[in-house]
Design a protein around this motif. Sequence first.
Motif, mmCIF file in Angstrom:
data_model
loop_
_atom_site.group_PDB
_atom_site.id
_atom_site.type_symbol
_atom_site.label_atom_id
_atom_site.label_comp_id
_atom_site.label_asym_id
_atom_site.label_seq_id
_atom_site.Cartn_x
_atom_site.Cartn_y
_atom_site.Cartn_z
ATOM 1 N N PRO A 52 0.803 -1.245 0.000
ATOM 2 C CA PRO A 52 0.000 0.000 0.000
ATOM 3 C C PRO A 52 0.830 1.286 0.000
ATOM 4 N N LEU A 53 1.661 1.464 -1.008
ATOM 5 C CA LEU A 53 2.509 2.667 -1.028
ATOM 6 C C LEU A 53 1.925 3.816 -1.853
ATOM 7 N N LEU A 54 0.954 3.514 -2.721
ATOM 8 C CA LEU A 54 0.336 4.597 -3.521
ATOM 9 C C LEU A 54 -1.157 4.733 -3.204
ATOM 10 N N GLN A 55 -1.537 4.261 -2.013
ATOM 11 C CA GLN A 55 -2.958 4.329 -1.639
ATOM 12 C C GLN A 55 -3.454 5.773 -1.686
ATOM 13 N N GLY A 56 -4.586 5.981 -2.343
ATOM 14 C CA GLY A 56 -5.173 7.322 -2.427
ATOM 15 C C GLY A 56 -4.502 8.217 -3.464
ATOM 16 N N MET A 57 -3.554 7.679 -4.211
ATOM 17 C CA MET A 57 -2.857 8.505 -5.213
ATOM 18 C C MET A 57 -3.318 8.143 -6.631
ATOM 19 N N GLY A 58 -3.426 9.172 -7.458
ATOM 20 C CA GLY A 58 -3.775 8.953 -8.862
ATOM 21 C C GLY A 58 -2.570 9.268 -9.744
ATOM 22 N N ILE A 59 -2.259 8.355 -10.652
ATOM 23 C CA ILE A 59 -1.111 8.543 -11.548
ATOM 24 C C ILE A 59 -1.640 8.528 -12.986
ATOM 25 N N VAL A 60 -1.281 9.556 -13.752
ATOM 26 C CA VAL A 60 -1.751 9.648 -15.147
ATOM 27 C C VAL A 60 -0.793 8.910 -16.073
ATOM 28 N N ASN A 61 -1.317 7.960 -16.817
ATOM 29 C CA ASN A 61 -0.567 7.254 -17.857
ATOM 30 C C ASN A 61 -0.804 8.015 -19.165
ATOM 31 N N LEU A 62 0.092 8.951 -19.471
ATOM 32 C CA LEU A 62 -0.134 9.870 -20.599
ATOM 33 C C LEU A 62 0.707 9.414 -21.801
ATOM 34 N N PHE A 63 0.140 8.529 -22.595
ATOM 35 C CA PHE A 63 0.882 7.928 -23.711
ATOM 36 C C PHE A 63 0.403 8.510 -25.036
ATOM 37 N N PHE A 64 1.291 9.282 -25.684
ATOM 38 C CA PHE A 64 1.002 9.860 -27.001
ATOM 39 C C PHE A 64 1.561 8.977 -28.120
ATOM 40 N N GLU A 65 2.241 7.904 -27.742
ATOM 41 C CA GLU A 65 2.816 6.970 -28.721
ATOM 42 C C GLU A 65 2.380 5.570 -28.321
ATOM 43 N N ASN A 66 2.352 4.674 -29.291
ATOM 44 C CA ASN A 66 1.949 3.297 -29.003
ATOM 45 C C ASN A 66 2.897 2.632 -28.024
ATOM 46 N N SER A 67 2.355 1.719 -27.252
ATOM 47 C CA SER A 67 3.168 0.972 -26.295
ATOM 48 C C SER A 67 2.389 -0.254 -25.843
ATOM 49 N N THR A 68 3.079 -1.344 -25.684
ATOM 50 C CA THR A 68 2.474 -2.515 -25.030
ATOM 51 C C THR A 68 3.110 -2.703 -23.657
ATOM 52 N N ARG A 69 4.432 -2.910 -23.637
ATOM 53 C CA ARG A 69 5.139 -3.252 -22.392
ATOM 54 C C ARG A 69 5.146 -2.110 -21.375
ATOM 55 N N THR A 70 5.575 -0.929 -21.801
ATOM 56 C CA THR A 70 5.792 0.167 -20.846
ATOM 57 C C THR A 70 4.470 0.611 -20.235
ATOM 58 N N ARG A 71 3.496 0.837 -21.081
ATOM 59 C CA ARG A 71 2.213 1.322 -20.581
ATOM 60 C C ARG A 71 1.573 0.306 -19.625
ATOM 61 N N THR A 72 1.541 -0.954 -20.076
ATOM 62 C CA THR A 72 0.870 -1.967 -19.265
ATOM 63 C C THR A 72 1.621 -2.224 -17.966
ATOM 64 N N SER A 73 2.958 -2.249 -18.045
ATOM 65 C CA SER A 73 3.709 -2.555 -16.819
ATOM 66 C C SER A 73 3.626 -1.388 -15.825
ATOM 67 N N PHE A 74 3.545 -0.153 -16.305
ATOM 68 C CA PHE A 74 3.315 0.959 -15.376
ATOM 69 C C PHE A 74 1.945 0.798 -14.715
ATOM 70 N N GLU A 75 0.971 0.385 -15.515
ATOM 71 C CA GLU A 75 -0.389 0.219 -14.973
ATOM 72 C C GLU A 75 -0.402 -0.884 -13.912
ATOM 73 N N VAL A 76 0.247 -2.005 -14.213
ATOM 74 C CA VAL A 76 0.319 -3.109 -13.227
ATOM 75 C C VAL A 76 1.070 -2.633 -11.982
ATOM 76 N N ALA A 77 2.163 -1.883 -12.195
ATOM 77 C CA ALA A 77 2.979 -1.397 -11.072
ATOM 78 C C ALA A 77 2.149 -0.483 -10.162
ATOM 79 N N ILE A 78 1.352 0.406 -10.761
ATOM 80 C CA ILE A 78 0.514 1.323 -9.959
ATOM 81 C C ILE A 78 -0.496 0.516 -9.136
ATOM 82 N N ARG A 79 -1.154 -0.440 -9.790
ATOM 83 C CA ARG A 79 -2.147 -1.265 -9.083
ATOM 84 C C ARG A 79 -1.480 -2.092 -7.988
#
Length: 330
Positions: A52-79
């Motif tokens: 629970p280190l990011l509880q109550g925090m919102g992080i914007v995944n602002l991707f203007f270019e295509n991505s599979t690994r980076t975008r998804t792994s940031f999303e998994v990391a945030i969750r």
Amino acid sequence: MGSVIERGLLKMLFYPISNLIEPSALECEHIYSLFDLAKRFKIFFQKRESIPLLQGMGIVNLFFENSTRTRTSFEVAIRQLQGNVINFSLGTSSVQKGETLLDTAKNLLAMAPHAFILRHSASGSAKFLEKHISVPIINAGDGMHAHPTQALLDAFTIQEKIGSLEGKQVLIIGDVLHSRVARSNIIILKKLGAKITVCGPGSLLFSNAYFQSFNIHFTSQLEDVLPEADVIMVLRMQLERQNRLQVPSCIEYSHFWGMTREREKILKKNTIILHPGPVNRGIEVDPEVIDGPRSMVLEQVCNGIVIRMAVLGSICNPSGVTRWLEKKTE
Ligand code: CP
């Protein structure tokens, strides 16, 4: 840069960072601190336990270019750190009506997020946004310039597989000219003591003055340098960043610089092969090689999650990380 022993001692301490725009801003103690954190987080990730280190925090995944690994792994990391992901979908956003990067970011900032993760095709876009936005920016790849979390996860994977990078021979093959991955890796790997050789067609090697001081060995003769390599980093041919193909043909590229099954035979027994993905199978690497036992591609993806957890925790909640580490060592 300290001695190996000093670096080993630094590894046990936590050195937070305030954002992540350029890999050059990271000192060895930051890198080892992130690796140490990632290693601890990996145990939890493998058990499917969140922290629970990011509880109550919102992080914007602002991707203007295509991505599979980076975008998804940031999303998994945030969750995984129990934070909230605010996903931005370029195709359905008002960027399609002409809204700028800065206006987009300012409007999202009005929704009170705690950090932005930015991927953009323009080199320097992360630095630009940092000047105008009051919350931390994490660079998830800006044009040809930098991809710091990729370099961190690559170096972490190498260290996990073959130990310290000190004195290790890392061979980077391919489209170095257009590669933010190569630029960031060179910076991080050199900080950690690796020796770098870069190999590819002359038209795809950079002559960047910045790298003159890095003591890199440049060559176009792949067979000469393969037998010495401890680590091979195969780069993707970045056709989207080339105005026109900068080698006569992909077949010729593969003939001279492809990591083929034949070339694999002249590697040392324990040489590992990395690729940032996505892979152009049959162009920069043979399918049998990228799917073979030397290939670290899927380990890189898994390590991408825990490295990004370490980056997010370190930037967004350093005091929480300190308390979490203290609790773990009680
Ligand atoms: N390595 C990498 O950046 O892959 P993606 O473009 O899929 O994120």
